[in-house]
Design a protein around this motif. Structure first.
Motif, PDB file in Angstrom:
ATOM      1  N   PRO A   1       1.663   4.730  -5.588  1.00 34.22           N
ATOM      2  CA  PRO A   1       1.126   3.845  -6.742  1.00 34.22           C
ATOM      3  C   PRO A   1       1.748   3.831  -7.872  1.00 34.22           C
ATOM      4  O   PRO A   1       1.998   3.058  -8.503  1.00 34.22           O
ATOM      5  CB  PRO A   1      -0.400   4.580  -6.723  1.00 34.22           C
TER       6      PRO A   1
ATOM      7  N   THR B   1       4.263   1.447  -9.033  1.00 31.65           N
ATOM      8  CA  THR B   1       3.976   0.147  -9.735  1.00 31.65           C
ATOM      9  C   THR B   1       4.551  -0.195 -11.279  1.00 31.65           C
ATOM     10  O   THR B   1       4.411   0.678 -12.001  1.00 31.65           O
ATOM     11  CB  THR B   1       2.347   0.089  -9.814  1.00 31.65           C
TER      12      THR B   1
ATOM     13  N   SER C   1      -0.894  -0.036  -3.963  1.00 31.49           N
ATOM     14  CA  SER C   1      -2.288   0.272  -3.901  1.00 31.49           C
ATOM     15  C   SER C   1      -2.433   1.626  -3.154  1.00 31.49           C
ATOM     16  O   SER C   1      -1.726   1.905  -2.259  1.00 31.49           O
ATOM     17  CB  SER C   1      -3.201  -0.658  -3.516  1.00 31.49           C
ATOM     18  N   SER C   2      -3.415   2.524  -3.695  1.00 31.22           N
ATOM     19  CA  SER C   2      -3.486   3.682  -2.715  1.00 31.22           C
ATOM     20  C   SER C   2      -4.405   3.555  -1.608  1.00 31.22           C
ATOM     21  O   SER C   2      -4.905   2.513  -1.384  1.00 31.22           O
ATOM     22  CB  SER C   2      -4.184   4.894  -3.883  1.00 31.22           C
TER      23      SER C   2
ATOM     24  N   GLN D   1       0.798  -1.409   0.042  1.00 31.61           N
ATOM     25  CA  GLN D   1      -0.064   0.026   0.018  1.00 31.61           C
ATOM     26  C   GLN D   1       0.843   1.250   0.021  1.00 31.61           C
ATOM     27  O   GLN D   1       2.089   1.164   0.380  1.00 31.61           O
ATOM     28  CB  GLN D   1      -0.919   0.043   1.137  1.00 31.61           C
TER      29      GLN D   1
END
Length: 120
Positions: free
Chosen positions: A89, A92, A119-120, A13
């Motif tokens: 993010p 990624t 992920s945000s 995250q």
């Protein structure tokens, strides 16, 4: 033929940390070659992330990761690391380890890559 094998990718995250590792199959490889980390995100070109020289361990970083990522190496383990902190993010991508020939000045040796998803 030298093989570079990355590991340590995965899911995280925003704000998390991950550490990637790259092991070379040839003994003392990372002491002879400059090493780098690159990444390739969908829809984007592959970009340089960080590099470390074989001699004095001089490091370099892209503007997008400077201050958050740290490249290092362990000669005894023939391993290069990428410590990724404060992940975003936009980090990624598939991350690749690469070795640069001193004579040619090009990254001639590449690993298969490891996926990092934030992920945000």
């Amino acid at each position: 033929q030298v093989q570079l094998e990355e590991s340590g990718g995965g899911l995280g995250q925003a704000g998390d940390s991950l550490r990637l590792s790259c092991v070379a199959s040839r003994r003392a490889f990372i002491m002879v070659y400059d090493m780098g980390w690159f990444r390739h995100a969908p829809g984007k070109e592959r970009e340089f992330v960080a590099g470390i020289s074989r001699s004095e361990s001089t490091t370099s970083y892209s503007d997008s990761v400077r201050g958050r990522f740290i490249i290092s190496r362990d000669n005894a383990r023939n391993t290069v690391y990428l410590q990724m902190n404060s992940l975003k993010p936009e980090d990624t991508a598939v991350y690749y380890c690469a070795g640069k020939s001193a004579t040619r000045g090009t990254y001639d040796y590449w690993g298969q890559g490891t996926q990092v998803t934030v992920s945000s």
